[in-house]
Design an enzyme around this catalytic site. Structure first.
Site, short mmCIF file in Angstrom:
data_model
loop_
_atom_site.label_atom_id
_atom_site.label_comp_id
_atom_site.label_asym_id
_atom_site.label_seq_id
_atom_site.Cartn_x
_atom_site.Cartn_y
_atom_site.Cartn_z
N GLN A 73 0.85 -1.19 0.00
CA GLN A 73 0.00 0.00 0.00
C GLN A 73 0.89 1.24 0.00
O GLN A 73 1.46 1.62 1.01
CB GLN A 73 -0.93 0.01 1.21
N ASP A 98 -1.04 10.17 -3.97
CA ASP A 98 0.09 10.20 -3.03
C ASP A 98 1.13 11.21 -3.51
O ASP A 98 1.60 11.13 -4.65
CB ASP A 98 0.71 8.80 -2.95
N GLY A 135 -5.20 9.67 -0.74
CA GLY A 135 -3.81 10.07 -0.64
C GLY A 135 -2.87 9.01 -0.09
O GLY A 135 -3.12 7.79 -0.21
N HIS A 136 -1.80 9.48 0.53
CA HIS A 136 -0.72 8.63 1.02
C HIS A 136 -1.20 7.61 2.05
O HIS A 136 -0.79 6.45 2.02
CB HIS A 136 0.35 9.54 1.64
N PHE A 137 -2.05 8.04 2.97
CA PHE A 137 -2.57 7.16 4.01
C PHE A 137 -3.96 6.67 3.60
O PHE A 137 -4.98 7.12 4.13
CB PHE A 137 -2.59 7.87 5.37
#
Length: 292
Positions: free
Chosen positions: A123, A234, A260-262
């Site tokens: 991920q 991201d 996004g990133h998380f």
């Protein structure tokens, strides 16, 4: 879910554990600047059918570890500590969920001990040069010239505003992101030693890039089952870095999310479902029962 601590060398390693140890184990490896707290929504979803473990690395979260002058804060050392932790718990076969920093930690373990790996869930964790975005410019500058000026510039990546941005940039609804996520990370980064550790790891990240070829060789040779679940927006890791896993493991499964990133902040339920389906399709039950 239980919150535990175990001694590994001179580190008091904090970790979360849930589910029946007789079930297949999924090890959740977090990224920067997070901790096992980032898996708070995913762990209950997986624990219904799996044994779940999630550590805080040395220098992160609730793990207590030595000062930078007394401990080598490198990705090789983080991987070594995680491997020792799993060995001490007697967990010898597992899936690895790897997010951000979890990729270089997990791929070190996987490439060095391929027989332990039941599968990989990736991920927003990178193993290909094309996955690195322009957001790495400041860190690359530090690789090229390890000056105090370049190092101090990277402290901006530890600031409360930037940590919050990492959680909210690229998401569908910023108001739906739990503020305790970045508040907890900011709390730990308020410690000057923790910020020093992070700058050391920013510098050492180049050791991961140097290993990309070796990790890609591992993927091509061993063909571990791979599920890629990826937040498309991201700021650090681009879609080509996700798709590249299919170059080395053509059977890899891909799921992309407009976040996004998380990605777990918005898509934990969807990602949890994908992981359960991915694992259920693999014939791993007989392998995991050997550890019971």
């Amino acid at each position: 879910m239980q919150n535990k601590t175990i001694k590994i060398e001179n580190v008091d390693l904090f970790y979360r554990e849930a589910g029946d140890p007789k079930n297949p184990t999924i090890v959740l490896l977090h990224g920067y600047p997070a901790s096992s707290h980032m898996f708070r929504d995913l762990i209950p979803l997986l624990a219904e059918t799996h044994h779940v473990l999630a550590p805080d690395y040395p220098g992160f979260g609730f793990t207590k570890s030595p000062a930078p002058a007394e401990f080598p804060y490198t990705f090789a050392k983080l991987a070594e500590v995680v491997f020792q932790w799993l060995s001490k718990l007697g967990v010898d076969r597992y899936f690895l969920y790897m997010q951000d920093y979890g990729a270089p930690v997990g791929l070190r373990i996987a490439s060095q001990s391929p027989d332990r790996i039941l599968g990989l869930i990736v991920q927003n964790g990178n193993a290909y040069e094309e996955g690195l975005t322009d957001a790495w410019a400041g860190i690359r500058a530090y690789w090229n010239e390890k000056s105090s000026e370049n190092g101090e510039a990277l402290l901006e990546l530890c600031s409360p505003d930037f940590v919050r941005l990492m959680y909210t940039d690229g998401v569908k609804d910023a108001e739906a992101i739990a503020p305790e996520s970045w508040a907890l990370d900011t709390h730990f980064l308020s410690d000057p030693e923790r910020r020093e550790i992070q700058v050391a790891l920013f510098y050492d990240y180049q050791s991961n890039v140097a290993l990309y070829d070796a990790w890609q060789n591992y993927l091509r040779e061993h063909k571990p089952p791979i599920l890629v679940v990826w937040g498309l927006n991201d700021m650090f890791f681009a879609r080509p870095g996700a798709e590249a896993f299919g170059r080395d493991v053509p059977e890899a499964v891909f799921r992309f999310y407009q976040t996004g990133h998380f990605a777990l902040e918005e898509c934990a339920a969807e990602i949890g479902d994908e992981i359960r389906q991915f694992v259920q399709k693999l014939d791993v039950g007989h392998k995991c029962l050997q550890k019971a």
